[in-house]
Structure formats: structure tokens, C-alpha cells
Design an enzyme around this catalytic site. Structure first.
Site, mmCIF file in Angstrom:
data_model
loop_
_atom_site.group_PDB
_atom_site.id
_atom_site.type_symbol
_atom_site.label_atom_id
_atom_site.label_comp_id
_atom_site.label_asym_id
_atom_site.label_seq_id
_atom_site.Cartn_x
_atom_site.Cartn_y
_atom_site.Cartn_z
ATOM 1 N N MET A 58 0.896 -1.266 -0.065
ATOM 2 C CA MET A 58 -0.042 0.037 0.024
ATOM 3 C C MET A 58 0.819 1.618 0.294
ATOM 4 O O MET A 58 0.298 1.828 -0.123
ATOM 5 C CB MET A 58 -0.976 -0.030 1.093
ATOM 6 C CG MET A 58 -1.384 -0.845 1.348
ATOM 7 S SD MET A 58 -3.413 -0.805 0.145
ATOM 8 C CE MET A 58 -4.223 -2.327 0.289
ATOM 9 N N ASP A 345 -4.776 0.841 -3.328
ATOM 10 C CA ASP A 345 -3.779 0.684 -2.802
ATOM 11 C C ASP A 345 -2.695 1.794 -2.158
ATOM 12 O O ASP A 345 -2.325 2.114 -2.354
ATOM 13 C CB ASP A 345 -2.757 -0.504 -3.331
ATOM 14 C CG ASP A 345 -2.887 -1.775 -3.751
ATOM 15 O OD1 ASP A 345 -3.499 -2.021 -3.444
ATOM 16 O OD2 ASP A 345 -3.138 -1.282 -4.641
ATOM 17 N N THR A 346 -3.606 2.261 -0.791
ATOM 18 C CA THR A 346 -3.198 3.204 0.264
ATOM 19 C C THR A 346 -3.720 3.057 1.330
ATOM 20 O O THR A 346 -4.434 2.377 1.919
ATOM 21 C CB THR A 346 -4.202 4.543 -0.600
ATOM 22 O OG1 THR A 346 -4.278 4.224 -1.857
ATOM 23 C CG2 THR A 346 -4.419 6.007 0.242
ATOM 24 N N ILE A 347 -3.067 3.685 2.240
ATOM 25 C CA ILE A 347 -2.988 3.815 3.065
ATOM 26 C C ILE A 347 -3.578 5.209 4.298
ATOM 27 O O ILE A 347 -3.365 6.319 3.621
ATOM 28 C CB ILE A 347 -2.384 3.473 4.420
ATOM 29 C CG1 ILE A 347 -0.952 3.754 4.791
ATOM 30 C CG2 ILE A 347 -1.526 1.951 4.058
ATOM 31 C CD1 ILE A 347 -0.907 5.598 5.726
#
Length: 523
Positions: A58, A345-347
Site C-alpha cells: 500500500m 492501494d493506499t493507507i
């Protein structure tokens, strides 16, 4: 109140401070920072850096970030930590080589990672603890390792685009890591140590920068040491819209926050509160509004230095005209560009401290494992944000040297009477603008609690398909199909979210998405 006979999550309540992230260890470290005397910004950066090892698919120090930061009685600030294309980037050469769109992986997709510069600047300007103290937990866990969580293991199977260094790092023995396997990043730990001791120069100059540049150039990239040395995050001014008695605040372009505001402005032309929150009518109206808002995004949104239509996107009359195109009994005609490829896909991390400083921070390498390029020596996985450009000549978002691409990642704040009442964010790449609108309308139109607003089933109109999560009953999917939607149940969950409500009583209420591995914690 939720039905305690059914699976679900209770709200997390506390008085002093609160953090919510997509991994329990990231949340724990953020809370530890608060307990040690740090403020919300210290906690958010510490948690975010650790998540690079906890959720390497991520995010990581080879990525970008955006942040919104508010303090009681002060105007919120925005930080743009997105990177620019190399000075020697050549879009014409890509077109001549037969590319009609930007490469989605490999060195050509890598813009200069700028999250680290943003973290250094925010820590210096607004943090309470030293940079080394904030980085320390990430160094320890990158070296000691973190067991792979279930959602992370699921995503790991999508790593099919890796260079040799990334393959060695992420696929030992040629297989993806599975749940419970301990993942270590000793090279990243060393890069973080240098950052802690030398500041931004430890990352953007010297051996760490040379490693990234040499790797990229060896794979055909145009990157230079000067590109890295000149990487700079920038403070900017948030954009807002009114939604009922509340104000929704987003990060301005080149993030897609204006898309979320346009979508909300379209939706408020309809009486959503009279609809079933998880019925076909609401899903249909939202899907049609999403198509129109994302079409505007794809035509107008770009690097703020090159964008001229922001006021048009945010104008009430624009939303009213678009809303008038929506029919309750039919879908819009085909041909709208839609949301494009869904990147998830990231936080997202949010923290509120005892002084009620609120941080809304999103940090990403874009697609699963970013560009697929890891640096040869330190193993720094690099984002593929250049894929957010277009190669269409004359477009505001056309790829060009020194330019920032359109970003999908956006942090949010919900405000009322001039004060922040909730930092929130929705992960999920292209879905994020739709996700922000759905979360806000769940809260304000349907009166759901933050946790219930996150838990509820989601739908997303993208690439001519209406993705409808399994949480919806078949009757809703059938009704949407009858209206003309091409309905599909997505293979995986749509997005993920975190939020913290600041109640008038002083109580903090945290919520975290079960679609991820994380949680909210308070103290």
C-alpha cells in the site's frame, strides 16, 4: 445501536486522544506517540512510516502523501506531498514508442517520491517531538519485522510486475508471503536511520538517493540526483463545500478532492434522506452522479499550476446542470470516461490529540506494490504515480517535465460552525471521491454512526460496470440491472475507511473499516 447478535464493531470511545489506521500496529504506535507527549502530527507520521512495513503493498517512503491539519480556532492547512515528473521526462518519446497511455509500471511510471519531504517539513513546522523520535518505531519494526496480516496477504498475490530487487524483497522463493510470515526490511530500516540523523538530506541526497536514481536509470528512467534534491512538498489551501449544516473540506488539486465535492453538490440536488440508504434507488442516483463527477475530473483535474477549471468544478450551477441529466428510471448513455482503472492501494491514518489537533493523512504508492521497482541496495519500493498522467496532447493533465500528475488520494475533514468535528478518509484509489461522498451522506442524510457509515455495503460505477458488494441483497442487484446497469460483484472489497468524531462533550469516537486489518484505539 448495532445488533449485538450479528458480527460487527462497536465504536471506540476515549477522552484524551484517538488514532485509527488500517493496521493495529500502526494505530498502537500512533497512540504511544500521544502518550509520550507527542501531538497528533507526530503520531500520524510515526504510524504512517511504520505502515510502510506493515502494509508494503500500500505505502512506503517511496510514495506520496496529502494531509489536512486543523487546530481549534485556526483555519486548517493542507500539505501537498506529491512528486513531480523528472526534468528530463519525454512524453513525445513515449508516444513515438507506441504508447497511447502512460505506462502503469516500471521506471517510466515513477514520479519523484515526496512524502518524506512532507513529513520532514510538517514535523519541523508543527510537530512536538524530534524527527528521530518520530521515525524510531518504524526503524525498529522494519528491522525486527512484522507478521503479514490477512488483508495484506490477500493483496500480496497481486504482485506480478516486480523488478529483480523487488522480486528478491517481496517474493523469496518466487512465492508471495502468506498470513503470519514475518516481513523484514533491513534496507529500509537503514534508510530511515539516515533520515532520522541527517533529515531530508539523508533521503534526497547521498547514498540513498543515488541508489534510487541508479536503479531507475538502469531501467530506462530519466531521473536524476538533481530531481531528488529539488523535491519539495508545498502548503496549500483546502477546498470546501457546504452540505446541510456542515462543511466538507478536501485537499485541492492535484488530488481528486474537488471530485468528491462536485459529487456531493450533485447529490444534494436529490432527497437522499427519503431513500433506503442501502436500496437500489440511492445506489442508482449515486452511480449516475459518480459518472458525471468523474467525467469532469478526467477532463479538468491536473497539477494546480496547469489547471484552470477548478472554480467551474466547484460552482453550484455546474452541479445543478449535471444533476438535471440524471434520470431515476434509466442509466446515462454510454461514452462517459468513468472512473478508470480501480487502484486500491493506499493507507489512511487519522489522529486527534488531547488539544484536539486533528490530522487527516493519506499516504500511498498507488497500485499494489507501486511501480514494481525497488531500489537495488536499500530496497525502497517506488510509487507509480506517473500513471496518473495522460498522454493526450494539450490536456491539462498531459505528462510533462516537472509536472505533478492527477492523484486519487484525498484526506477529508468534516466541519461545523467553524470547527473540525471529524477527520475522515476512504482508501481505494479511484473509488476515494465516491467513498467520501458515500461516507458523508451516510452520516448526514441517513444519520448513521461513523462505524455504521463505514460498515455499510458499497457500490461503485467504474469502466461501464456498477460494482456492488455482496453486502447488498440480490433484490437490489436485480433492480439495478433492470434500470440498465451492468452489475458485477467485485472480487474484493471496495475501499477502506477510518474516521474520528469529536463530540461536543469532548468524547472522541473512533471507527475503522472491517475491509482492512486495522482498528481505532484511544486512551
Amino acid at each position: 445501536m448495532r445488533d449485538f447478535q450479528l458480527p460487527g464493531r462497536s465504536a471506540v470511545l476515549s477522552m484524551n486522544g484517538m488514532a485509527a489506521t488500517s493496521h493495529p500496529l500502526g494505530t498502537k504506535v500512533a497512540i504511544q506517540m500521544l502518550e509520550a507527549g507527542g501531538n497528533a502530527l507526530d503520531a500520524a507520521i510515526a504510524g504512517a512510516l511504520l505502515l510502510g512495513t506493515a502494509e508494503p503493498q500500500m505505502t512506503g517512503i517511496g510514495g506520496d502523501c496529502f494531509a489536512l491539519i486543523s487546530r481549534p480556532g485556526e483555519a486548517p492547512i493542507a500539505m501537498n506531498g506529491s512528486g513531480r515528473a523528472p526534468a528530463a521526462f519525454d512524453a513525445e518519446a513515449l508516444r513515438a514508442a507506441g504508447h497511447s497511455a502512460m505506462p502503469r509500471t516500471g521506471a517510466q511510471s515513477v514520479t519523484i517520491p515526496t512524502a518524506v519531504d512532507a513529513f520532514c517539513r510538517l514535523n519541523k513546522d508543527h510537530g512536538r517531538m524530534g524527527l528521530g523520535d518520530v521515525i524510531g518505531p518504524a526503524v525498529y519494526h522494519a528491522e525486527a519485522g512484522i507478521p503479514v496480516a490477512p488483508r495484506v496477504a490477500r493483496d500480496w498475490t497481486e504482485a506480478s510486475h516486480l523488478n529483480d530487487a523487488a522480486q528478491r524483497k517481496l517474493m523469496p522463493g518466487g512465492k508471495p508471503l502468506t498470513t503470519g510470515t514475518v516481513f523484514r526490511e533491513p534496507g529500509v530500516a537503514e534508510a530511515l536511520r539516515r533520515l532520522a540523523v541527517e533529515g531530508r538530506a539523508g533521503f534526497y541526497e547521498g547514498e540513498v538517493a543515488e541508489d534510487m536514481v541508479d536503479t531507475l536509470r538502469g531501467l530506462g528512467g530519466a531521473h536524476s540526483l538533481d530531481d531528488f534534491a529539488q523535491a519539495r512538498a508545498e502548503y496549500t489551501t483546502p477546498v470546501t463545500t457546504a452540505y446541510g449544516a456542515h462543511e466538507v473540506m478536501e485537499h485541492p488539486p492535484n488530488g481528486q478532492g474537488a471530485t468528491a465535492l462536485l459529487l456531493l453538490n450533485i447529490l444534494k440536488q436529490f432527497d437522499l434522506s427519503a431513500m433506503d440508504p442501502f436500496g437500489a434507488e440511492r445506489a442508482h442516483i449515486e452511480a449516475e452522479a459518480t459518472k458525471l463527477a468523474y467525467d469532469a475530473r478526467n477532463r479538468f483535474l491536473a497539477d494546480p499550476d496547469h489547471m484552470t477549471r477548478l472554480e467551474h468544478m466547484l460552482a453550484p450551477e455546474t452541479a445543478a446542470r449535471l444533476a438535471a441529466l440524471i434520470r431515476p428510471d434509466a442509466v446515462l448513455p454510454p461514452g462517459l470516461p468513468g472512473a478508470g482503472e480501480a487502484h486500491k492501494d493506499t493507507i489512511y491514518i487519522t489522529v486527534v490529540d488531547r488539544d484536539r489537533m486533528a490530522v487527516s493523512l493519506i499516504y500511498s504508492i498507488f497500485r499494489t506494490f507501486g511501480s514494481g521497482v525497488a531500489s537495488d541496495k536499500f530496497g525502497i519500493l517506488l510509487q507509480n504515480r506517473g500513471a496518473g498522467f495522460t498522454l493526450e496532447k494539450g490536456h491539462a493533465n498531459e505528462a510533462a517535465p516537472g509536472k505533478r500528475p492527477m492523484h486519487t488520494i484525498i484526506p477529508g475533514l468534516l466541519r461545523k460552525d467553524g470547527e473540525t468535528v471529524m477527520p475522515f478518509g476512504v482508501m481505494g484509489g479511484q473509488y476515494q471521491a465516491n467513498g467520501h461522498a458515500r461516507f458523508v451522506t451516510n452520516l448526514l442524510d441517513f444519520g448513521l454512526s461513523p462505524q455504521a457509515a463505514i460498515d455499510g455495503p458499497r457500490s461503485f460505477a467504474t469502466d461501464g460496470v456498477l460494482q456492488v458488494e455482496r453486502g447488498y441483497p440480490d433484490a437490489v442487484r436485480n433492480a439495478l440491472s433492470d434500470l440498465g446497469h451492468q452489475v458485477e460483484v467485485p472480487d474484493g472489497p471496495i475501499g477502506g475507511a477510518q474516521a474520528i468524531r469529536i463530540h461536543e462533550s469532548g468524547v472522541l469516537e473512533g471507527a475503522s473499516d472491517p475491509r482492512k486489518d486495522g482498528c481505532a484505539l484511544g486512551y
